[in-house]
Design a protein around this motif. Structure first.
Motif, mmCIF file in Angstrom:
data_model
loop_
_atom_site.group_PDB
_atom_site.id
_atom_site.type_symbol
_atom_site.label_atom_id
_atom_site.label_comp_id
_atom_site.label_asym_id
_atom_site.label_seq_id
_atom_site.Cartn_x
_atom_site.Cartn_y
_atom_site.Cartn_z
ATOM 1 N N ILE A 152 -15.592 7.015 7.418
ATOM 2 C CA ILE A 152 -16.045 6.452 6.132
ATOM 3 C C ILE A 152 -15.092 6.262 4.915
ATOM 4 C CG2 ILE A 152 -18.376 7.037 6.822
ATOM 5 C CD1 ILE A 152 -18.016 9.195 4.698
ATOM 6 N N TYR A 212 0.943 -1.261 0.077
ATOM 7 C CA TYR A 212 -0.043 -0.189 0.007
ATOM 8 C C TYR A 212 0.880 1.292 -0.074
ATOM 9 C CZ TYR A 212 -4.068 2.889 0.733
ATOM 10 O OH TYR A 212 -5.167 3.569 0.713
ATOM 11 N N PHE A 266 -11.252 5.124 5.028
ATOM 12 C CA PHE A 266 -10.232 4.757 5.792
ATOM 13 C C PHE A 266 -8.782 5.146 4.860
ATOM 14 C CE2 PHE A 266 -6.927 1.623 6.741
ATOM 15 C CZ PHE A 266 -6.849 1.696 8.401
ATOM 16 N N GLY A 267 -8.785 4.578 3.807
ATOM 17 C CA GLY A 267 -7.630 4.844 2.851
ATOM 18 C C GLY A 267 -6.325 4.247 3.762
ATOM 19 N N GLY A 268 -5.420 5.171 3.978
ATOM 20 C CA GLY A 268 -4.105 4.530 4.366
ATOM 21 C C GLY A 268 -4.200 4.599 5.978
ATOM 22 N N MET A 315 -12.470 2.636 -7.816
ATOM 23 C CA MET A 315 -12.122 2.335 -6.391
ATOM 24 C C MET A 315 -12.174 1.024 -6.031
ATOM 25 S SD MET A 315 -12.890 5.761 -4.543
ATOM 26 C CE MET A 315 -12.978 7.240 -5.392
ATOM 27 N N ASN A 325 -18.715 0.266 0.413
ATOM 28 C CA ASN A 325 -18.837 1.534 -0.120
ATOM 29 C C ASN A 325 -19.713 2.141 1.136
ATOM 30 O OD1 ASN A 325 -20.419 3.876 -1.430
ATOM 31 N ND2 ASN A 325 -19.546 3.102 -3.411
ATOM 32 N N LEU A 376 -14.152 2.192 7.049
ATOM 33 C CA LEU A 376 -14.855 1.718 5.829
ATOM 34 C C LEU A 376 -13.812 2.042 4.548
ATOM 35 C CD1 LEU A 376 -18.251 3.373 6.402
ATOM 36 C CD2 LEU A 376 -17.365 0.946 7.118
HETATM 37 C C1 LIG Z 1 -8.464 10.557 0.603
HETATM 38 S S1 LIG Z 1 -8.367 8.717 0.913
HETATM 39 C C2 LIG Z 1 -8.519 8.660 2.883
HETATM 40 C C3 LIG Z 1 -7.210 8.760 3.511
HETATM 41 C C4 LIG Z 1 -7.174 8.623 5.047
HETATM 42 N N1 LIG Z 1 -8.165 9.788 5.617
HETATM 43 C C5 LIG Z 1 -5.808 8.785 5.353
HETATM 44 O O1 LIG Z 1 -5.313 9.687 6.164
HETATM 45 O O2 LIG Z 1 -5.161 7.593 5.220
HETATM 46 C C6 LIG Z 1 -10.054 8.261 0.505
HETATM 47 C C7 LIG Z 1 -10.229 6.833 0.492
HETATM 48 O O3 LIG Z 1 -11.657 6.581 0.581
HETATM 49 C C8 LIG Z 1 -12.070 5.543 -0.295
HETATM 50 N N2 LIG Z 1 -13.451 5.894 -0.667
HETATM 51 C C9 LIG Z 1 -13.925 6.876 -1.445
HETATM 52 N N3 LIG Z 1 -15.287 6.691 -1.922
HETATM 53 C C10 LIG Z 1 -15.478 5.719 -0.956
HETATM 54 C C11 LIG Z 1 -16.782 5.348 -0.772
HETATM 55 N N4 LIG Z 1 -17.903 5.748 -1.406
HETATM 56 N N5 LIG Z 1 -17.013 4.239 0.042
HETATM 57 C C12 LIG Z 1 -16.155 3.845 0.524
HETATM 58 N N6 LIG Z 1 -14.761 4.323 0.507
HETATM 59 C C13 LIG Z 1 -14.529 5.164 -0.318
HETATM 60 C C14 LIG Z 1 -11.072 5.455 -1.417
HETATM 61 O O4 LIG Z 1 -10.799 4.067 -1.731
HETATM 62 C C15 LIG Z 1 -9.644 5.907 -0.488
HETATM 63 O O5 LIG Z 1 -8.840 4.993 -0.042
#
Ligand SMILES: C[S@@+](CC[C@H](N)C(=O)[O-])C[C@H]1O[C@@H](n2cnc3c(N)ncnc32)[C@H](O)[C@@H]1O
Length: 295
Positions: free
Chosen positions: A28, A2, A30-32, A125, A80, A51
């Protein structure tokens, strides 16, 4: 592996969303896991639910949670957030959405989110379902493509780009990021081709938003996120472009206007990154955080 993602507006999120002790927290996006683990490390959380619809973000998050000191109170789901909210009945003290894609997406060599990397145009995504960007580009008619570029990318040359694309795909299907990048570049008049942003920037953004249905999901989810707050609970949403920010701003305003006794908008103007953060993480330049509280 990752790819590293630097969390944006982390201090501001902590200041507004860690506003009490014993917090039940929902992340909602999670990302990294940057916001997620930083919130856990504050010692103020009773529980943390993450999530993410991206399978790689989920797998990485699950492993990190299991290996951490927080495995008893932290959980992650591959879903999602729009679908999660359809059946969720749990209430939270703090909810954070850090919208859109992560650096992992942009920096990945396989996903096709960036015109700076050669890859197949996928842009989902959630790679387990839905249409890829290349399917969209090779199947929609010219007008629909132009509308997507215009509405989701605010691209003023949307019609020219769509016309060029439809001509090109008569020869060969558009599959690669470099093919789409070249179509956008050549659709621009010569004197504008080397100006910033790059001619492909808005089209790539538009396609990504369309493929992941980002704006509709966001708009439909905000009322459900508000419902999921406990009294005194707070919802923070970080957006990265004007289309997203407009939805967040209007939805918060609507909730407040419909029920002024139940909601308070805590950020009259959106919070933005300071110069120090922008210099360390250029991606934070466009981030805007808005926070609303349920009374
Ligand atoms: C900007 S990143 C978040 C980074 C996180 N806050 C961090 O500090 O590491 C956005 C994440 O949200 C997920 N994402 C975007 N839209 C989504 C959705 N509708 N449902 C679930 N996950 C979603 C993406 O796959 C991505 O991993």
């Amino acid at each position: 592996m990752y790819k590293e993602h630097i969390s944006v507006l982390l201090n501001e999120c902590k200041e507004y969303l860690l506003h009490k002790s014993n917090i039940d927290y929902l992340d909602i996006t999670f990302g990294g896991g940057g916001h997620f683990f930083s919130f856990l490390e504050s010692g103020q959380l009773s529980s943390a639910q993450g999530l993410d619809q991206d399978i790689e973000a989920y797998a990485n998050g699950k492993k990190r949670i299991e290996e951490s000191d927080f495995s008893k109170i932290a959980k992650i789901k591959h879903i999602n957030f729009g679908s999660f909210l359809e059946s969720n009945e749990v209430k939270y003290d703090s909810i954070l959405g850090d919208l859109g894609v992560s650096s992992h997406h942009f920096d990945s060599d396989e996903r096709g989110f960036s015109f700076k990397r050669e890859a197949d145009l996928d842009m989902r995504m959630n790679t387990t379902e839905g249409e890829k960007a290349s399917d969209v580009l090779n199947s929609l008619d010219e007008k629909d493509l132009a509308d997507i570029f215009y509405h989701y990318g605010e691209e003023r040359l949307s019609r020219k780009i769509a016309a060029r694309l439809v001509e090109k795909r008569k020869e060969n299907k558009i599959i690669k990021t470099s093919e789409l990048e070249e179509i956008c570049f050549l659709a621009y008049p010569k004197h504008m081709r080397h100006k910033k942003p790059h001619p492909a920037t808005r089209v790539f953004q538009a396609l990504r938003i369309y493929v992941n249905d980002e704006l509709n999901i966001l708009e439909q989810s905000i009322p459900k996120l508000l419902e999921a707050l406990k009294p005194g609970g707070r919802l923070g949403l970080i957006s990265f472009h004007s289309l997203e920010d407009r939805i967040v701003k209007h939805s918060f305003k609507k909730a407040y206007q419909n029920d002024q006794d139940s909601y308070a908008i805590l950020t009259k103007r959106p919070l933005v990154a300071n110069d120090d953060e922008v210099s360390k993480n250029p991606r934070s330049r466009s981030a805007k955080l808005r926070v609303i509280e349920k009374k």
